[in-house]
Structure formats: structure tokens, C-alpha cells
Design a protein around this motif. Structure first.
Motif, PDB file in Angstrom:
ATOM      1  N   CYS A 192      71.648  71.150  17.395  1.00 47.62           N
ATOM      2  CA  CYS A 192      72.947  71.609  16.902  1.00 47.62           C
ATOM      3  C   CYS A 192      74.093  71.010  17.724  1.00 47.62           C
ATOM      4  CB  CYS A 192      73.037  73.127  16.994  1.00 47.62           C
ATOM      5  SG  CYS A 192      71.501  73.978  16.569  1.00 47.62           S
ATOM      6  N   CYS A 201      76.600  68.082  16.704  1.00 49.79           N
ATOM      7  CA  CYS A 201      77.757  68.248  15.824  1.00 49.79           C
ATOM      8  C   CYS A 201      78.656  69.421  16.212  1.00 49.79           C
ATOM      9  CB  CYS A 201      77.302  68.446  14.387  1.00 49.79           C
ATOM     10  SG  CYS A 201      76.424  67.041  13.699  1.00 49.79           S
ATOM     11  N   HIS A 202      78.187  70.300  17.076  1.00 49.99           N
ATOM     12  CA  HIS A 202      78.983  71.474  17.455  1.00 49.99           C
ATOM     13  C   HIS A 202      79.197  71.522  18.956  1.00 49.99           C
ATOM     14  CE1 HIS A 202      78.765  73.231  13.454  1.00 49.99           C
ATOM     15  NE2 HIS A 202      77.464  73.036  13.442  1.00 49.99           N
ATOM     16  N   PRO A 261      82.647  72.248  12.990  1.00 46.94           N
ATOM     17  CA  PRO A 261      83.608  73.112  13.685  1.00 46.94           C
ATOM     18  C   PRO A 261      83.090  73.488  15.078  1.00 46.94           C
ATOM     19  CG  PRO A 261      82.948  74.048  11.539  1.00 46.94           C
ATOM     20  CD  PRO A 261      82.092  72.864  11.775  1.00 46.94           C
ATOM     21  N   TYR A 298      83.019  84.297  12.049  1.00 42.75           N
ATOM     22  CA  TYR A 298      81.891  85.186  11.740  1.00 42.75           C
ATOM     23  C   TYR A 298      82.134  86.617  12.230  1.00 42.75           C
ATOM     24  CZ  TYR A 298      78.760  82.336   9.090  1.00 42.75           C
ATOM     25  OH  TYR A 298      78.203  81.627   8.061  1.00 42.75           O
ATOM     26  N   PHE A 303      72.984  82.607   6.900  1.00 39.67           N
ATOM     27  CA  PHE A 303      73.513  81.282   6.599  1.00 39.67           C
ATOM     28  C   PHE A 303      72.465  80.206   6.891  1.00 39.67           C
ATOM     29  CE2 PHE A 303      75.526  77.325   8.018  1.00 39.67           C
ATOM     30  CZ  PHE A 303      76.198  76.974   6.849  1.00 39.67           C
ATOM     31  N   ILE A 343      81.363  80.007   5.139  1.00 39.09           N
ATOM     32  CA  ILE A 343      82.667  80.666   5.179  1.00 39.09           C
ATOM     33  C   ILE A 343      83.612  79.982   6.156  1.00 39.09           C
ATOM     34  CG2 ILE A 343      81.880  82.958   4.432  1.00 39.09           C
ATOM     35  CD1 ILE A 343      81.709  83.796   7.354  1.00 39.09           C
ATOM     36  N   VAL A 344      83.106  78.987   6.914  1.00 38.10           N
ATOM     37  CA  VAL A 344      83.962  78.346   7.926  1.00 38.10           C
ATOM     38  C   VAL A 344      84.661  77.121   7.338  1.00 38.10           C
ATOM     39  CG1 VAL A 344      84.050  77.236  10.185  1.00 38.10           C
ATOM     40  CG2 VAL A 344      82.579  79.227   9.839  1.00 38.10           C
ATOM     41  N   ASP A 345      83.878  76.170   6.833  1.00 36.71           N
ATOM     42  CA  ASP A 345      84.471  74.941   6.293  1.00 36.71           C
ATOM     43  C   ASP A 345      83.652  74.458   5.090  1.00 36.71           C
ATOM     44  OD1 ASP A 345      85.777  72.618   5.811  1.00 36.71           O
ATOM     45  OD2 ASP A 345      85.406  71.713   7.779  1.00 36.71           O
ATOM     46  N   MET A 387      76.287  70.090   6.860  1.00 36.01           N
ATOM     47  CA  MET A 387      75.551  71.160   7.545  1.00 36.01           C
ATOM     48  C   MET A 387      74.230  71.441   6.846  1.00 36.01           C
ATOM     49  SD  MET A 387      75.280  73.230   9.984  1.00 36.01           S
ATOM     50  CE  MET A 387      73.911  74.371  10.176  1.00 36.01           C
ATOM     51  N   ASN A 396      70.679  70.409   7.912  1.00 36.51           N
ATOM     52  CA  ASN A 396      69.979  71.076   9.027  1.00 36.51           C
ATOM     53  C   ASN A 396      69.090  72.224   8.587  1.00 36.51           C
ATOM     54  OD1 ASN A 396      71.322  69.693  11.352  1.00 36.51           O
ATOM     55  ND2 ASN A 396      73.090  70.455  10.221  1.00 36.51           N
TER      56      ASN A 396
END
Ligand code: HEC
Length: 126
Positions: free
Chosen positions: A52, A55-56, A65, A74, A84, A92-94, A101, A104
Motif C-alpha cells: 500500500c 501509493c499512500h 490520497p 472515514y 471497502f 468515498i475519498v476519491d 485502487m 489492489n
């Protein structure tokens, strides 16, 4: 006389306190040696087999994000990161970047519930 009594009383209090601390200390030590906190396990997966981290990042938006932004949204919306990651709930974020995403889920859907919960605990700790 009163002074001596007071001193004895204080002395007793201190020795009681010490005993308590000693008794409290022991089981706690054993616990930390054998069980891992969910956040720590989550970090291990996030930076390890979950990849993860590519990308994060904690504070800054890169491909995905930042962890802080995800945690904030969240928490505010009371969403479930576990759901999720099992593709049971909508982004709900982007949502515009959801396709990136989604790749993954091949990894996250095969993780046991306990590890997904650990990932969630780790992300929400930010
Ligand atoms: C290839 C890059 C990439 C990797 C690797 C990646 N993510 Fe993401 N992630 C994204 C992008 C882009 C978004 C924004 C789209 C979205 O919100 O769904 C995102 C969004 C999210 C969100 C917010 C979802 C929402 O409700 O919008 C969570 C939670 C998340 N990622 C967790 C993870 C976890 C846990 C891992 C590791 C198992 C991971 N990501 C690995 C790119 C990635």
C-alpha cells in the motif's frame, strides 16, 4: 505523636502503591511480548505484503490520497475500510481515481479479516 502516626500512614501508602505497580507491571510485560497491537500488524502489512505504501504516504497525496486524508474522511463519515477493501462498499475519498485502487482488491480480498481490521486500525491511527 500525631506526626509519627501521619508518617507511618504515608509510609504504608507508599509501600502499597509500590506493590500495586509491581503487580501491574508483570502481566503487561508478558502481554506485549506475545501479542501484537493491531496498528503494528497493520503497518507491517501496509509497508510489506500489501504494498500500500507505494501509493499512500502518511501526509502527502501521491498516486493515492494520503493516509491522513483517508482516515479523516472515514472517521467523519463512519465508513468501513474493511468493507471497502473487500469491495463491499463504494469509494468515498476519491471516486474519480477508483480504477487505480481497484487493482489492489486482488491482494486485499485474499487477506484474512483480522489483517484487514489491522490495516484499518493502522490507517485510522493517523
Ligand atoms: C497503485 C496505487 C495504489 C496502491 C498500491 C494502493 N492504493 Fe489505495 N488508493 C489508490 C488511489 C488512486 C485511491 C483513490 C481512489 C479511491 O478513493 O478509491 C485509493 C484509495 C484508497 C482508500 C480510500 C477508498 C475510498 O473510500 O475512496 C483506501 C482505504 C485505500 N486506498 C487503502 C489501500 C490499502 C489498504 C492498500 C494496500 C493493500 C492500498 N490502498 C494500495 C491507489 C493505490
Amino acid at each position: 505523636m500525631k506526626k509519627i502516626l501521619a508518617l507511618v500512614f504515608i509510609g504504608l501508602l507508599i509501600s502499597c502503591k509500590k506493590e500495586n505497580q509491581e503487580n501491574f507491571g508483570k502481566p503487561a510485560e508478558v502481554e506485549t511480548a506475545t501479542t501484537q497491537k493491531p496498528e503494528d500488524l497493520g503497518k507491517e502489512i501496509f509497508d510489506g505484503k500489501g504494498v500500500c505504501y507505494t501509493c499512500h504516504k502518511p501526509d502527502t497525496k501521491t498516486v493515492g490520497p494520503s493516509i491522513k486524508e483517508i482516515a479523516k474522511i472515514y472517521r467523519e463519515k463512519g465508513g468501513s475500510i474493511v468493507d471497502f477493501l473487500q469491495e463491499k462498499s463504494e469509494p468515498i475519498v476519491d471516486p474519480s481515481q477508483y480504477a487505480t485502487m481497484k487493482t489492489n482488491f486482488a491482494i486485499t480480498k485474499n487477506l484474512p479479516e483480522e489483517e484487514l481490521k489491522a490495516l484499518e486500525a493502522y490507517m485510522l491511527s493517523f
